[in-house]
Design a protein around this motif. Structure first.
Motif, PDB file in Angstrom:
ATOM      1  N   SER A 117      -7.049   1.153  -5.985  1.00 51.94           N
ATOM      2  CA  SER A 117      -8.131   1.248  -5.003  1.00 51.94           C
ATOM      3  C   SER A 117      -8.529   2.715  -4.847  1.00 51.94           C
ATOM      4  O   SER A 117      -7.908   3.600  -5.419  1.00 51.94           O
ATOM      5  CB  SER A 117      -7.660   0.718  -3.641  1.00 51.94           C
ATOM      6  N   LEU A 174      -3.186  -5.376   8.886  1.00 50.86           N
ATOM      7  CA  LEU A 174      -2.632  -6.047  10.058  1.00 50.86           C
ATOM      8  C   LEU A 174      -1.823  -5.042  10.889  1.00 50.86           C
ATOM      9  O   LEU A 174      -1.000  -4.300  10.356  1.00 50.86           O
ATOM     10  CB  LEU A 174      -1.750  -7.209   9.591  1.00 50.86           C
ATOM     11  N   GLU A 180      -2.653  -6.361   0.508  1.00 47.46           N
ATOM     12  CA  GLU A 180      -2.249  -4.948   0.391  1.00 47.46           C
ATOM     13  C   GLU A 180      -1.664  -4.428   1.699  1.00 47.46           C
ATOM     14  O   GLU A 180      -2.164  -3.455   2.255  1.00 47.46           O
ATOM     15  CB  GLU A 180      -3.472  -4.093   0.031  1.00 47.46           C
ATOM     16  N   PRO A 181      -0.604  -5.044   2.217  1.00 52.03           N
ATOM     17  CA  PRO A 181      -0.066  -4.548   3.484  1.00 52.03           C
ATOM     18  C   PRO A 181       0.692  -3.234   3.279  1.00 52.03           C
ATOM     19  O   PRO A 181       1.380  -3.065   2.270  1.00 52.03           O
ATOM     20  CB  PRO A 181       0.900  -5.664   3.906  1.00 52.03           C
ATOM     21  N   GLY A 182       0.543  -2.325   4.209  1.00 52.02           N
ATOM     22  CA  GLY A 182       1.298  -1.073   4.163  1.00 52.02           C
ATOM     23  C   GLY A 182       2.124  -0.925   5.436  1.00 52.02           C
ATOM     24  O   GLY A 182       3.331  -1.154   5.455  1.00 52.02           O
ATOM     25  N   ARG A 183       1.409  -0.610   6.504  1.00 50.96           N
ATOM     26  CA  ARG A 183       2.051  -0.376   7.794  1.00 50.96           C
ATOM     27  C   ARG A 183       2.953  -1.540   8.224  1.00 50.96           C
ATOM     28  O   ARG A 183       4.046  -1.336   8.741  1.00 50.96           O
ATOM     29  CB  ARG A 183       0.935  -0.187   8.848  1.00 50.96           C
ATOM     30  N   ASP A 211      -0.353  -1.277  -4.239  1.00 50.75           N
ATOM     31  CA  ASP A 211      -1.755  -0.879  -4.143  1.00 50.75           C
ATOM     32  C   ASP A 211      -1.750   0.633  -4.147  1.00 50.75           C
ATOM     33  O   ASP A 211      -1.152   1.253  -3.266  1.00 50.75           O
ATOM     34  CB  ASP A 211      -2.363  -1.431  -2.849  1.00 50.75           C
ATOM     35  N   ARG A 241     -15.026  -3.588  -4.383  1.00 50.20           N
ATOM     36  CA  ARG A 241     -14.678  -3.629  -2.964  1.00 50.20           C
ATOM     37  C   ARG A 241     -15.993  -3.702  -2.201  1.00 50.20           C
ATOM     38  O   ARG A 241     -16.846  -2.825  -2.350  1.00 50.20           O
ATOM     39  CB  ARG A 241     -13.921  -2.375  -2.560  1.00 50.20           C
ATOM     40  N   HIS A 277     -11.306  -4.491   2.374  1.00 49.99           N
ATOM     41  CA  HIS A 277     -10.261  -3.913   3.256  1.00 49.99           C
ATOM     42  C   HIS A 277     -11.018  -3.208   4.376  1.00 49.99           C
ATOM     43  O   HIS A 277     -11.725  -2.248   4.119  1.00 49.99           O
ATOM     44  CB  HIS A 277      -9.374  -2.928   2.480  1.00 49.99           C
ATOM     45  N   ALA A 281       0.855  -1.199   0.000  1.00 48.21           N
ATOM     46  CA  ALA A 281       0.000   0.000   0.000  1.00 48.21           C
ATOM     47  C   ALA A 281       0.886   1.243   0.000  1.00 48.21           C
ATOM     48  O   ALA A 281       1.426   1.655   1.031  1.00 48.21           O
ATOM     49  CB  ALA A 281      -0.926  -0.002   1.216  1.00 48.21           C
ATOM     50  N   GLY A 300      -5.291  -4.883   3.371  1.00 48.75           N
ATOM     51  CA  GLY A 300      -4.176  -4.830   4.326  1.00 48.75           C
ATOM     52  C   GLY A 300      -4.738  -4.774   5.729  1.00 48.75           C
ATOM     53  O   GLY A 300      -5.746  -5.409   6.014  1.00 48.75           O
ATOM     54  N   LYS A 306       0.443   4.315  -0.054  1.00 49.66           N
ATOM     55  CA  LYS A 306       0.162   5.492   0.762  1.00 49.66           C
ATOM     56  C   LYS A 306       0.868   5.456   2.109  1.00 49.66           C
ATOM     57  O   LYS A 306       1.096   6.497   2.707  1.00 49.66           O
ATOM     58  CB  LYS A 306      -1.346   5.683   0.935  1.00 49.66           C
ATOM     59  N   SER A 336      -7.219  -0.261   9.267  1.00 51.58           N
ATOM     60  CA  SER A 336      -5.782  -0.289   9.472  1.00 51.58           C
ATOM     61  C   SER A 336      -5.468  -0.436  10.955  1.00 51.58           C
ATOM     62  O   SER A 336      -6.301  -0.113  11.804  1.00 51.58           O
ATOM     63  CB  SER A 336      -5.198   1.027   8.941  1.00 51.58           C
ATOM     64  N   GLN A 337      -4.244  -0.912  11.242  1.00 49.65           N
ATOM     65  CA  GLN A 337      -3.794  -1.118  12.624  1.00 49.65           C
ATOM     66  C   GLN A 337      -4.788  -2.010  13.389  1.00 49.65           C
ATOM     67  O   GLN A 337      -5.211  -1.704  14.511  1.00 49.65           O
ATOM     68  CB  GLN A 337      -3.551   0.231  13.323  1.00 49.65           C
TER      69      GLN A 337
HETATM   70  C1  LIG Z   1      -4.590   2.035   3.550  1.00 51.97           C
HETATM   71  C2  LIG Z   1      -4.982   0.848   2.752  1.00 51.97           C
HETATM   72  C3  LIG Z   1      -4.239  -0.337   2.844  1.00 51.97           C
HETATM   73  C4  LIG Z   1      -3.073  -0.513   3.777  1.00 51.97           C
HETATM   74  O1  LIG Z   1      -3.438  -0.577   5.114  1.00 51.97           O
HETATM   75  P1  LIG Z   1      -2.336  -0.971   6.201  1.00 51.97           P
HETATM   76  O2  LIG Z   1      -3.053  -0.868   7.486  1.00 51.97           O
HETATM   77  O3  LIG Z   1      -1.236   0.024   6.092  1.00 51.97           O
HETATM   78  O4  LIG Z   1      -1.888  -2.344   5.907  1.00 51.97           O
HETATM   79  C5  LIG Z   1      -4.608  -1.394   2.036  1.00 51.97           C
HETATM   80  N1  LIG Z   1      -5.672  -1.301   1.183  1.00 51.97           N
HETATM   81  C6  LIG Z   1      -6.400  -0.173   1.071  1.00 51.97           C
HETATM   82  C7  LIG Z   1      -7.525  -0.145   0.116  1.00 51.97           C
HETATM   83  C8  LIG Z   1      -6.088   0.933   1.854  1.00 51.97           C
HETATM   84  O5  LIG Z   1      -6.831   2.041   1.747  1.00 51.97           O
END
Ligand SMILES: *Cc1c(COP(=O)(O)O)cnc(C)c1O
Length: 420
Positions: A103, A241, A276-279, A80, A150, A200, A59, A239, A61, A203-204
């Motif tokens: 997304s 987790l 879609e992991p980001g954090r 993503d 979605r 999705h 992700a 994402g 962002k 987050s967190q």
């Molecule tokens: C922000 C977002 C993520 C990532 O979330 P994390 O908590 O950082 O893993 C994944 N998918 C979508 C659509 C998001 O908006």
């Protein structure tokens, strides 16, 4: 797990002492550990090892810096993206179009054209109205857009309200109960190939239960859609987790447990899974390095005033987020203090009544776990130039974003003729 450790009484990022970076670049400055990012990417992939060729789409962002994207590209991750800008960043970093998922709840026709032109894995659509717009755009270009909807599974993610996205009252996705009708409508439109389902929920997340409940609903939907004649070949599980911020709080579920849960829930889905992991990938891979300007007495506890502020790291003021604060060269002393920045708002508070290392003017501190949703959310509020970013890789380091200068802030404004 990260690569920020004390060596000889001095906090290092991998093999680089943080004071050396502060001296060369100044403070505040974000410092990223490439080894930590690689490690997290590998741990996540290993947790999914039992699945058939999953796509891990980072992700963007969470941290869109080009050097971060380059590290993750080399780990084989896709992207993503939630805007045309993020799509262009991902492509500029050399991420292959077939590994990019688009997304976001407000995609414009212009963004749709950009991404259709450059190619992608799939659009995650968030409404029938959006499907209609994409149909018009794609048909006009003589293209067929691979799409998923979605779905909003109506589960409470149990995270902070501002980063929970899967409840019925949230703006995201289509209600899961309306999904069958939405797919029927999409199939009737030219230029769309409905071939996936996406979810999705926030987050967190610090519990697997809401994720599992959402995924089970998606599994039922896939069966219903197939009964209705749709050829569903992909499922994007999003994402979300969580990661540890406060060492005293219970640990969030590990990627391994997450992977086992996913393998169990999706065993008979017969789709390609997308994540879609980001954090999780970058959160613990960064710190915000700051210098104490001065310590000022307070009504109860003293104020430790640092040269980083809410404009550099918004999470505490935006989400009441907790970041560990550590001395770079701890002296073994301790204090209880309020840690604040110089911005003229009470919201510019990083920590209240925090038990922490003793800090004096001129000392260096770090805010830990500042690799995700940190530098990218910065603003220039109070005419504070954007903070630079540094990447460390073993014993090497480089500035991966220059410090903005105030001159460029001033130059960006225009004074109309009648005021000149
Ligand atoms: C922000 C977002 C993520 C990532 O979330 P994390 O908590 O950082 O893993 C994944 N998918 C979508 C659509 C998001 O908006």
């Amino acid at each position: 797990m990260d690569h920020f450790h004390l060596k000889g009484g001095v906090l290092h990022c991998e093999d680089v002492p943080l004071p050396a970076i502060a001296e060369a670049v100044g403070t505040p400055v974000y410092v990223y550990s490439a080894a930590t990012m690689r490690r997290h990417a590998r741990v996540f992939r290993e947790a999914l090892a039992g699945l058939d060729d999953p796509l891990v789409a980072y992700a963007v962002k969470a941290n869109p810096n080009a050097a971060v994207l380059a590290v993750l590209r080399d780990e084989g991750l896709g992207a993503d993206v939630v805007s045309g800008g993020e799509y262009r960043r991902a492509r500029a970093a050399g991420i292959a179009p077939e590994k990019i998922v688009f997304s976001g709840v407000g995609k414009t026709a212009e963004e749709m054209r950009l991404v259709l032109d450059g190619g992608l894995c799939q659009f995650n659509l968030e409404s029938v109205e959006e499907a209609e717009m994409l149909s018009a755009v794609a048909s006009n270009m003589g293209r067929t857009a691979p799409v998923a909807f979605r779905v909003n599974p109506d589960v409470e993610a149990g995270s902070h309200a501002k980063i929970s996205t899967g409840a019925a009252h949230n703006k995201f996705g289509i209600p899961i109960g309306e999904a069958v009708a939405a797919y029927a409508r999409a199939r009737s439109l030219p230029g769309l190939d409905p071939q996936g389902v996406a979810v999705h929920i926030g987050s967190q997340l610090t519990s697997l239960a809401p994720l599992e409940s959402a995924f089970r609903k998606v599994g039922e939907l896939i069966a219903d859609l197939r009964k209705a004649g749709h050829d569903i070949v992909k499922a994007d599980l999003g994402g979300g987790l969580g990661i540890p911020y406060d060492p005293e709080a219970p640990l969030p579920p590990s990627p391994e447990l997450y992977g086992r849960m996913v393998a169990d829930v999706t065993a008979d889905w017969n789709v390609r899974l997308i994540f879609e992991p980001g954090r999780l990938i970058v959160g613990n891979a960064g710190v915000l390095l700051t210098e104490v300007i001065r310590v000022k007495p307070g009504a109860t506890d003293p104020f430790v005033i640092v040269d980083a502020a809410m404009n550099d790291l918004m999470r505490p003021s935006l989400y009441d987020a907790w970041h560990a604060i550590d001395a770079v060269t701890p002296k073994g002393t301790h204090m209880t203090a309020n840690v604040v920045g110089p911005v003229c708002e009470t919201g510019d508070t990083f920590a209240t009544a925090r038990e922490m290392d003793g800090a004096r003017a001129g000392d260096l501190l770090v805010f830990r776990t500042a690799g995700a949703y940190a530098a990218t959310m910065a603003s220039t509020y109070n005419s504070r130039p954007l903070t630079p970013e540094v990447m460390v890789d073993g014993g090497r380091w480089a500035v991966v974003r220059e410090r903005q200068d105030v001159e460029s802030l001033i130059r960006a404004d225009r004074i109309p003729d009648w005021l000149a």
